[in-house]
Design an enzyme around this catalytic site. Structure first.
Site, PDB file in Angstrom:
ATOM      1  N   CYS A  53      -0.003  25.837  40.993  1.00  0.00           N
ATOM      2  CA  CYS A  53      -1.405  25.444  40.790  1.00  0.00           C
ATOM      3  C   CYS A  53      -1.734  24.191  41.606  1.00  0.00           C
ATOM      4  O   CYS A  53      -0.958  23.238  41.649  1.00  0.00           O
ATOM      5  CB  CYS A  53      -1.657  25.180  39.310  1.00  0.00           C
ATOM      6  SG  CYS A  53      -3.375  24.755  38.967  1.00  0.00           S
ATOM      7  N   CYS A  57      -2.782  17.999  36.843  1.00  0.00           N
ATOM      8  CA  CYS A  57      -2.667  17.703  35.406  1.00  0.00           C
ATOM      9  C   CYS A  57      -1.259  17.162  35.113  1.00  0.00           C
ATOM     10  O   CYS A  57      -0.266  17.867  35.324  1.00  0.00           O
ATOM     11  CB  CYS A  57      -2.944  18.954  34.585  1.00  0.00           C
ATOM     12  SG  CYS A  57      -4.443  19.815  35.110  1.00  0.00           S
ATOM     13  N   CYS A  60       1.539  19.109  33.217  1.00  0.00           N
ATOM     14  CA  CYS A  60       1.695  20.557  33.408  1.00  0.00           C
ATOM     15  C   CYS A  60       2.869  20.978  34.296  1.00  0.00           C
ATOM     16  O   CYS A  60       2.966  20.568  35.464  1.00  0.00           O
ATOM     17  CB  CYS A  60       0.408  21.158  33.951  1.00  0.00           C
ATOM     18  SG  CYS A  60       0.494  22.965  33.960  1.00  0.00           S
ATOM     19  N   CYS A  97      -3.865  35.927  24.291  1.00  0.00           N
ATOM     20  CA  CYS A  97      -4.467  35.002  25.239  1.00  0.00           C
ATOM     21  C   CYS A  97      -3.720  35.025  26.568  1.00  0.00           C
ATOM     22  O   CYS A  97      -2.506  34.816  26.617  1.00  0.00           O
ATOM     23  CB  CYS A  97      -4.452  33.591  24.653  1.00  0.00           C
ATOM     24  SG  CYS A  97      -5.152  32.377  25.781  1.00  0.00           S
ATOM     25  N   CYS A 129      -8.484  36.732  24.652  1.00  0.00           N
ATOM     26  CA  CYS A 129      -8.830  35.390  25.119  1.00  0.00           C
ATOM     27  C   CYS A 129      -8.243  35.201  26.518  1.00  0.00           C
ATOM     28  O   CYS A 129      -7.213  35.783  26.835  1.00  0.00           O
ATOM     29  CB  CYS A 129      -8.226  34.366  24.156  1.00  0.00           C
ATOM     30  SG  CYS A 129      -8.438  32.651  24.665  1.00  0.00           S
ATOM     31  N   CYS A 189     -13.076  28.209  22.957  1.00  0.00           N
ATOM     32  CA  CYS A 189     -11.826  27.634  22.465  1.00  0.00           C
ATOM     33  C   CYS A 189     -11.578  26.379  23.279  1.00  0.00           C
ATOM     34  O   CYS A 189     -11.386  26.454  24.496  1.00  0.00           O
ATOM     35  CB  CYS A 189     -10.689  28.637  22.649  1.00  0.00           C
ATOM     36  SG  CYS A 189      -9.064  27.953  22.270  1.00  0.00           S
ATOM     37  N   ARG A 261      -5.953  25.266  15.627  1.00  0.00           N
ATOM     38  CA  ARG A 261      -4.687  25.926  15.988  1.00  0.00           C
ATOM     39  C   ARG A 261      -3.558  24.921  16.226  1.00  0.00           C
ATOM     40  O   ARG A 261      -3.671  24.069  17.106  1.00  0.00           O
ATOM     41  CB  ARG A 261      -4.895  26.807  17.224  1.00  0.00           C
ATOM     42  CG  ARG A 261      -6.043  27.807  17.021  1.00  0.00           C
ATOM     43  CD  ARG A 261      -6.131  28.847  18.112  1.00  0.00           C
ATOM     44  NE  ARG A 261      -7.394  29.574  18.018  1.00  0.00           N
ATOM     45  CZ  ARG A 261      -7.599  30.684  17.301  1.00  0.00           C
ATOM     46  NH1 ARG A 261      -6.589  31.233  16.637  1.00  0.00           N
ATOM     47  NH2 ARG A 261      -8.792  31.256  17.260  1.00  0.00           N
TER      48      ARG A 261
END
Ligand code: SAM
Ligand code: DTB
Ligand code: SF4
Length: 326
Positions: A53, A57, A60, A97, A129, A189, A261
């Site tokens: 990616c 972040c 991550c 998801c 999701c 979400c 969650r």
């Protein structure tokens, strides 16, 4: 009990900082007024495109710029994904998801494949999701038409602390995507991560932003940082259960109808610690031995957890009467 979107940061700070036993009691009380407290939704995650990616972040494992052990793979085939979804449903999940390590969705063949995945999973009676990065309004509409039930896009932290964690996109980019999702009729979400070095004030700030959106997210994931070797946050100390409980109870009190969650971080929590999170208002977990790329307790441990705590899996599509049809 009235649903409020005009919380002040001060009010939320007072809820968050009140004596712990009072906070848990209040969270549990609000939880019981809006949900069946013996029910916890079981969801499954699948990383449909892993690693590589372009974003930065700091938490991550999938950011290309950090040297982590993640096994990179391009977008999975539709059939592989549908097989996983079927397996997840057959083992008791009601929500599936699909996550992709993308900065944003592009209108290309890969997106066409995701649309087919959404159609397939929706056809299985699961809440479907996706979490695919930034979305335009048109892309959100297309996903909605394909049957997408929810879109996950986390604020991750407060607006003030955000720049310490991510520099390759802004807080406003995130809020814009949430607006596109909301407008399209897909349920929202959005939550965050604790344990990244943020202050208690940053946690309150993130909850304040979520609870003062024009409509509350239907789903609020609370993640404890899973520190990953090779990322800037690799040495962060373990999140205390008391901090998880404060986040969960506060989210529950200020956004009573949301699914709260208990997301990443359960592998490092005991049964007793997870019980406190459910008592404080959490009503969902991710099942299976993997989240997106990191380990998760697995079905055997969770079957035991549910048995000890006398919890039952929650059915799909509860409390959706308020969702707007776009
Ligand atoms: N690329 C998309 C995006 O960022 O929106 C979707 C996938 S991304 C992995 C989904 C969420 O996983 C992030 O927003 C973050 O909250 C959470 N996450 C990622 N790595 C994590 C970690 N090491 N510990 C806890 N949560 C994490
Ligand atoms: C969310 O808030 N937590 C899930 C889901 N949304 C996509 C992801 C947690 C990922 C934890 C790190 C990993 O397994 O890669
Ligand atoms: Fe990871 Fe998503 Fe950030 Fe990419 S955009 S580095 S996948 S959290």
């Amino acid at each position: 009990m009235e649903i409020r979107n005009n919380w002040t940061r001060q009010e939320i700070a007072e809820i968050y900082n009140q004596p712990l036993m009072e906070l848990i009691y209040q969270g549990a009380t609000v939880h019981r007024a809006h949900h069946t407290a013996s029910e916890v939704q079981v969801c499954t995650l699948l990383s449909i495109k892993t690693g590589g990616c372009p974003e930065d972040c700091a938490y991550c494992p999938q950011a290309a710029r950090y040297h982590t052990e993640v096994k990179v793979h391009k977008l999975l085939d539709v059939d592989t994904v549908l097989d996983s979804a079927r397996e997840a449903r057959d083992s008791g999940s009601t929500r599936f998801c699909m996550g992709a390590a993308w900065r944003e969705v592009r209108d290309n063949k890969d997106f066409d494949k995701v649309i087919d995945m959404v159609k397939g999973v929706n056809g299985m009676g699961l809440e479907v999701c996706c979490t695919l990065g930034m979305l335009t309004e048109d892309q959100a509409k297309r996903l909605h038409e394909a049957g997408l039930y929810a879109y996950n896009h986390n604020l991750d932290t407060s607006e003030e602390f955000y720049d310490d964690i991510i520099t390759t996109r802004t807080y406003d980019d995130r809020l814009n995507t949430l607006e596109h999702v909301r407008k399209s009729g897909i349920s929202v979400c959005s939550g965050g991560i604790i344990g990244m070095g943020e202050s208690q004030g940053d946690r309150v700030g993130m909850l304040h932003t979520l609870a003062t959106l024009p409509a509350h997210p239907e789903s609020v994931p609370v993640n404890a940082l899973v520190p990953i070797e090779g990322t800037p946050l690799e040495d962060q100390p373990k999140v205390s259960v008391w901090d998880m409980v404060r986040m969960i109870a506060t989210a529950r009190i200020i956004m009573p109808k949301a699914m709260v969650r208990l997301s990443a971080g359960r592998v490092r929590m005991t049964t007793e610690e997870q019980a406190l999170c459910f008592l404080a208002g959490a009503n969902s977990i991710f099942a299976g031995d993997k989240l997106l790329t990191t380990p998760n307790p697995g079905t055997v441990a969770d079957a035991e957890l549910f048995q000890i705590l006398n919890l039952k899996p929650r059915e799909a599509f509860k409390n959706i009467e308020h969702l707007v049809e776009a």
